[in-house]
Motif scaffolding. Structure first.
Motif, PDB file in Angstrom:
ATOM      1  N   MET A 163      26.701 -70.583  55.193  1.00 35.34           N
ATOM      2  CA  MET A 163      26.358 -70.586  53.768  1.00 35.34           C
ATOM      3  C   MET A 163      26.532 -71.980  53.182  1.00 35.34           C
ATOM      4  N   PRO A 164      25.441 -72.584  52.678  1.00 35.55           N
ATOM      5  CA  PRO A 164      25.528 -73.943  52.137  1.00 35.55           C
ATOM      6  C   PRO A 164      26.128 -73.960  50.735  1.00 35.55           C
ATOM      7  N   ASP A 165      26.692 -75.097  50.353  1.00 40.04           N
ATOM      8  CA  ASP A 165      27.251 -75.247  49.013  1.00 40.04           C
ATOM      9  C   ASP A 165      26.179 -75.631  47.998  1.00 40.04           C
ATOM     10  N   ASP A 166      25.125 -76.286  48.461  1.00 35.47           N
ATOM     11  CA  ASP A 166      24.043 -76.712  47.581  1.00 35.47           C
ATOM     12  C   ASP A 166      23.214 -75.501  47.142  1.00 35.47           C
ATOM     13  N   ALA A 167      22.950 -75.384  45.833  1.00 36.76           N
ATOM     14  CA  ALA A 167      22.244 -74.228  45.287  1.00 36.76           C
ATOM     15  C   ALA A 167      20.822 -74.106  45.834  1.00 36.76           C
ATOM     16  N   GLU A 168      20.136 -75.234  45.988  1.00 39.87           N
ATOM     17  CA  GLU A 168      18.768 -75.204  46.481  1.00 39.87           C
ATOM     18  C   GLU A 168      18.726 -74.753  47.941  1.00 39.87           C
ATOM     19  N   GLU A 169      19.641 -75.265  48.742  1.00 40.06           N
ATOM     20  CA  GLU A 169      19.693 -74.864  50.147  1.00 40.06           C
ATOM     21  C   GLU A 169      20.095 -73.390  50.271  1.00 40.06           C
ATOM     22  N   PHE A 170      20.965 -72.949  49.376  1.00 44.54           N
ATOM     23  CA  PHE A 170      21.386 -71.551  49.384  1.00 44.54           C
ATOM     24  C   PHE A 170      20.206 -70.633  49.069  1.00 44.54           C
ATOM     25  N   ALA A 171      19.356 -71.029  48.124  1.00 40.61           N
ATOM     26  CA  ALA A 171      18.167 -70.244  47.778  1.00 40.61           C
ATOM     27  C   ALA A 171      17.217 -70.156  48.975  1.00 40.61           C
ATOM     28  N   ILE A 172      17.117 -71.233  49.738  1.00 39.91           N
ATOM     29  CA  ILE A 172      16.260 -71.235  50.932  1.00 39.91           C
ATOM     30  C   ILE A 172      16.801 -70.251  51.973  1.00 39.91           C
ATOM     31  N   ILE A 173      18.129 -70.268  52.165  1.00 39.17           N
ATOM     32  CA  ILE A 173      18.761 -69.345  53.116  1.00 39.17           C
ATOM     33  C   ILE A 173      18.539 -67.902  52.671  1.00 39.17           C
ATOM     34  N   GLN A 174      18.689 -67.653  51.359  1.00 41.08           N
ATOM     35  CA  GLN A 174      18.476 -66.301  50.834  1.00 41.08           C
ATOM     36  C   GLN A 174      17.045 -65.829  51.081  1.00 41.08           C
ATOM     37  N   THR A 175      16.085 -66.726  50.842  1.00 42.34           N
ATOM     38  CA  THR A 175      14.684 -66.376  51.038  1.00 42.34           C
ATOM     39  C   THR A 175      14.400 -66.049  52.503  1.00 42.34           C
ATOM     40  N   LYS A 176      14.978 -66.817  53.412  1.00 40.88           N
ATOM     41  CA  LYS A 176      14.788 -66.556  54.835  1.00 40.88           C
ATOM     42  C   LYS A 176      15.341 -65.180  55.213  1.00 40.88           C
ATOM     43  N   GLU A 177      16.520 -64.839  54.681  1.00 42.20           N
ATOM     44  CA  GLU A 177      17.092 -63.532  54.988  1.00 42.20           C
ATOM     45  C   GLU A 177      16.217 -62.411  54.434  1.00 42.20           C
ATOM     46  N   LEU A 178      15.733 -62.581  53.202  1.00 45.86           N
ATOM     47  CA  LEU A 178      14.873 -61.567  52.602  1.00 45.86           C
ATOM     48  C   LEU A 178      13.586 -61.379  53.402  1.00 45.86           C
ATOM     49  N   GLN A 179      12.968 -62.492  53.794  1.00 47.92           N
ATOM     50  CA  GLN A 179      11.715 -62.415  54.533  1.00 47.92           C
ATOM     51  C   GLN A 179      11.905 -61.767  55.897  1.00 47.92           C
TER      52      GLN A 179
END
Length: 209
Positions: A163-179
């Protein structure tokens, strides 16, 4: 073999008066446009209109359910493939389990059901404690409220520190999990339907292509 745990519920409302339709529509649009997982060219995909009357809190409930089902489906897809690949050679249950994955659960010893129930129960209890307001503290007309400080899907489980600390990178990780979760839900449904139709395992189908 597959393990499954199910779902998540939450909803909330913050006022006793009804929001005017135009304001409600604007608030909903703002909520959906800012949601992680809303991607071009489809945008916010809601063909059945579940979000039309949803509050931002209800959308959070939907996101929690989507993440929970996506995670279970990803495990299920792996379970289908691994369970069928190792059948007859696994050290589990004296290698006596065979056939399509949808029949595996009925072949395990009766005592194993207690393990499954205990595992699922412990998982759901910890998830409820982390994300939901105590039912005793919820209004009668607002059951299943999420905690204000709870982010849907965030169970503080990150053993590999991904889990990244950067909000933008976190949103990317979330999107990958959702997809990946969305794809897995479709794949698991396809696996179930295919094996139920002809009684053949998914591995068997892949090998015959």
């Amino acid at each position: 073999m597959k393990f499954a745990a199910i779902l998540a519920l939450a909803a909330s409302a913050s006022a006793f008066t009804t929001m005017p339709a135009n304001k409600a529509s604007s608030a909903l649009k703002a909520s959906t446009e800012g949601m992680v997982g809303v991607l071009d060219p489809v945008g916010f995909f809601d063909p059945l209109g579940f979000a039309e009357k949803a509050t931002p809190a209800t959308l959070q409930r939907y996101r929690e359910a989507e993440l929970a089902h996506g995670r279970v489906s990803m495990l299920a897809v792996i379970g289908f493939l691994v369970g069928e690949k190792v059948e007859g050679s696994s050290f589990l249950f004296d290698a006596s389990i065979s056939g399509p994955a949808i029949t595996h659960i009925t072949q395990v010893p009766d005592g194993f059901w207690a393990v499954i129930i205990a595992f699922v129960g412990a998982y759901e209890a910890s998830r409820a404690e982390a994300g939901w307001v105590d039912p005793a503290d919820c209004p009668v007309d607002q059951p299943g409220l999420l905690r204000d400080d709870y982010l849907p899907g965030d169970l503080k489980f990150d053993p590999l520190g991904l889990m990244p600390d950067d909000a933008e990178e976190f949103a990317i990780i979330q999107t990958k999990e959702l997809q990946n979760g969305r794809l897995a839900m479709l794949a698991a449904a396809g696996f179930l339907a295919q094996e139920a139709v002809d009684g053949k395992g998914i591995i068997e189908h892949l090998q015959s292509m």
